[in-house]
Write a protein that holds these residues in place. Structure first.
Motif, PDB file in Angstrom:
ATOM      1  N   ALA A   1      -6.872  -4.379   3.108  1.00 44.57           N
ATOM      2  CA  ALA A   1      -6.408  -3.020   3.404  1.00 44.57           C
ATOM      3  C   ALA A   1      -7.548  -2.040   3.173  1.00 44.57           C
TER       4      ALA A   1
ATOM      5  N   GLN B   1       0.873  -1.169   0.000  1.00 47.69           N
ATOM      6  CA  GLN B   1       0.000   0.000   0.000  1.00 47.69           C
ATOM      7  C   GLN B   1       0.910   1.220   0.000  1.00 47.69           C
TER       8      GLN B   1
ATOM      9  N   PHE C   1       2.282  -4.068   3.030  1.00 45.61           N
ATOM     10  CA  PHE C   1       1.112  -4.212   3.900  1.00 45.61           C
ATOM     11  C   PHE C   1       1.076  -5.615   4.488  1.00 45.61           C
TER      12      PHE C   1
END
Length: 263
Positions: free
Chosen positions: A239, A189, A194
């Motif tokens: 996410a 990300q 992430f």
């Protein structure tokens, strides 16, 4: 048994929540008799509504809640599946607009595209691999219609397993070109890692998740069709998407896929 008009009412509430971008509360609170099987009946009705009102068609299927960690996090005991529609597919070359989402999250996936129907009577991992035309890196945007992303297994199934949008790479790979158990996955990300994972994080082998779903479908008189895109399950946690974000999924032995979110 729930009445047909109740099932249709729940399906319409979920359809409206997505269309008009608002949250609803869990239906099991109002209908404690809502079961997994009944929830799939609602999902079928929801898909009929979407195909009719959005003038779209079914393009495939997706698995959800395939990892034990995700199941525990969401308080459920088995995976779920949902239906993909043609108008859910996004082009990776274009920035993603957040206007039509409630609280979107994004996950890395491996997409399987099928060259043959999977009809059973009992579908095995070997049959899934044999029927696969190719695989490709993919991402799925999930967006539960429930308040605070809070639901039970029947609730999430009724809501088409939080399906929203998906992106599939134009790069195609044969199933024997990569290691579908040990292949590494890096999900970033904004250029920061992430999460990392392996293909085997999806039920030991992503094709095992698809076989599980294929057998569930057959029990309901349905099946995976030639041409279907199947997202085999998230390889990492999801996410949360913010304006201006960039996400990349990189797999060992496959080209990476990147998507950009509008500011």
């Amino acid at each position: 048994m729930m009445k047909t008009d109740t099932l249709e009412q729940i399906a319409y509430e979920l359809y409206k929540a997505e269309r008009d971008v608002f949250e609803v509360t869990k239906f099991v609170d109002q209908y404690p008799e809502l079961t997994v099987e009944t929830a799939y009946d609602i999902q079928d009705k929801l898909i009929e509504l979407k195909c009719k009102h959005e003038q779209t068609t079914i393009s495939g299927l997706k698995l959800g809640l395939t990892s034990k960690a995700k199941q525990q996090m969401m308080g459920v005991h088995e995976p779920s599946y949902g239906v993909l529609l043609t108008n859910m597919e996004l082009n990776a070359q274009r920035p993603i607009s957040l206007k039509s989402f409630i609280h979107p999250k994004i996950e890395p996936e491996i997409a399987f595209v099928f060259k043959e129907d999977l009809r059973g009577p009992i579908v095995t991992v070997a049959q899934v691999l044999e029927a696969t035309d190719y695989i490709a890196p993919a991402m799925e945007i999930i967006d539960s219609r429930y308040l605070n992303f809070n639901f039970t297994l029947p609730d999430v199934i009724a809501d088409n397993s939080s399906s929203s949008r998906y992106i599939v790479s134009s790069q195609k790979y044969a199933v024997d070109e990569v290691d579908l158990v040990n292949m590494g996955c890096i999900f970033t990300q904004n250029d920061e890692i992430f999460a990392t994972s392996t293909a085997g994080s999806v039920m030991g082998h992503p094709a095992r998740a698809i076989a599980w779903m294929a057998n569930k479908l057959i029990a309901r008189g349905q099946h995976i069709r030639a041409g279907d895109v199947v997202l085999s399950g998230a390889l990492t946690g999801s996410a949360t998407i913010q304006a201006g974000d960039s996400f990349t999924v990189s797999f060992d032995g496959m080209e990476s896929l990147t998507v950009q979110v509008d500011l």
